[in-house]
Design an enzyme around this catalytic site. Sequence first.
Site, PDB file in Angstrom:
ATOM      1  N   CYS A   1      -5.329 -10.230   2.563  1.00 25.19           N
ATOM      2  CA  CYS A   1      -6.500  -9.438   2.963  1.00 25.19           C
ATOM      3  C   CYS A   1      -7.710 -10.256   3.403  1.00 25.19           C
ATOM      4  O   CYS A   1      -8.117 -10.167   4.555  1.00 25.19           O
ATOM      5  CB  CYS A   1      -6.889  -8.493   1.837  1.00 25.19           C
ATOM      6  SG  CYS A   1      -5.646  -7.217   1.613  1.00 25.19           S
TER       7      CYS A   1
ATOM      8  N   VAL B   1       0.832  -1.202   0.000  1.00 25.67           N
ATOM      9  CA  VAL B   1       0.000   0.000   0.000  1.00 25.67           C
ATOM     10  C   VAL B   1       0.868   1.254   0.000  1.00 25.67           C
ATOM     11  O   VAL B   1       0.694   2.160  -0.822  1.00 25.67           O
ATOM     12  CB  VAL B   1      -0.960  -0.005   1.217  1.00 25.67           C
ATOM     13  CG1 VAL B   1      -1.690   1.320   1.347  1.00 25.67           C
ATOM     14  CG2 VAL B   1      -1.969  -1.151   1.086  1.00 25.67           C
TER      15      VAL B   1
END
Length: 458
Positions: free
Chosen positions: A281, A11
């Site tokens: 995730c 990210v």
Amino acid sequence: MKIAIIGTGYVGLTTAVVLSYLNHDVAAVDKDESKLTLLHEGKSPIHEPGIQNLLEEVWHTIRFTPSMAEAVPDAELILIAVGTPPKKNGEADTRHVEQAAREVAQVCLPDRHYTLVVKSTVPIGTNQRVVEVVEEVFSGRGIRGNVSVASNPEFLQEGLALQGAFYPDRIVVGANSDKAIDTLRRLYQPILEQTFDPPSEFPRPSAYHLPPLMTTDPNSAEMIKYAANTFLALKISFINEIAGLCEEVDADVTEVARGIGLDARIGHLFLRAGLGWGGSCYPKDTAALLGVAAQSGYKMPITEAARTVNFRQRERIVEKLRSVLHTLEGKTIGIFGLAFKPNTDDIREAPSLDIIRELLAEGAIVRAHDPIAIPNARRALNETHEIDNRLHFIEDAYELAYDTDALVLVTEWEPYHKLELRRLAKQMKTAILIDGRNVYSPEEARTAGFHYIGVGRA
Ligand code: UDX
């Protein structure tokens, strides 16, 4: 705009490179020396299509440093993009987020306003906790400080990270301060209005519409991230549950997915039946959401079931092997694909690892291939297995097939779609193909000489 980004994982690095491409002045902070060494040499520590080229393109403006004091004081906006690993009980550990906020607050100048943005996926209420941490540090320093905290969840999909960053479906901002919302609106203006020149590798999709900026309160923004991931996870688990029943009643799940996906209310995306989800995730975030719910004594049976169905898919593949080979003891099984999905070398929670561990436990010999994830998989499996003589990593797909009793396609990498099935089948002791991602046409595989077994296909 001057920006500091804390954390250079998937990210943080993607965000840093993209914002730098959009002409923001970016300094990225990371404590990991090995990552910084690579970044200082202009090399990306993550494998992500296009990131290396884009990093080279922004090289003259972007800075990487281990020092908060170097990156933060001058910045207008600080993005926290550090990891929130699972605790033993599945809850997300926000220790690194709090620590980052603490270190940021220690170097903020008293007379400046900062917008501090949490991009990491965090349990609901973390933004409020960050506000408290910052205030604690300011009061320890004997200053008032001026920081607005906001939540800006990230919807990055590995393998498609840059595409998603330049052309998102939406940008979500959760904040109680108009000033923070305004700063984030200015940050994302080139994306919201699509005023930038697209990088050559990432042309603007022809049907792309300007993305909305959705503003809401911080708790709802944090919940949006968990709810989005859990919904996608359960959509996949739903089609996998249907796939199992298709096998019982002689229906084809790929046809069923096509048929239901044509209903605009359902949509065709994320209805690919197969080995289910892995990665950093869905497994972690569904567990963390259950952790949040448990703290309130609230039950989430749908989320629990999505997880049960997902992990059952891995067992079902081994059951299929058992049923065609009768025993796995001494059998040689070829595994195509180790990464949790194509176009990444990420093996976190990958179905391949559970399947390989189970095969080894049952006495099989495993020959495994992946275009790029072999080093990561070798590391992960060697930590738990000293059975090297029964686990082999093979660089060539045809060589892998040699003398195997069965092949299992675990990850649907593009090169596997193009394999010459007849040539593969000829190399094998018994030509059995378990297609864990429904990549091949059953007819084609059977014509090539395979005993073909897919997921949810008659
Ligand atoms: C996901 C979300 O897509 C992203 O928005 C969020 O920020 C992080 O989690 P990611 O984990 O990178 O991203 O991958 P994704 O493409 O969503 O796939 C996850 C898993 O689901 C993979 O293992 C994939 O093989 C599997 N999958 C996906 C299916 O089994 N069937 C499908 O139809 C789609």
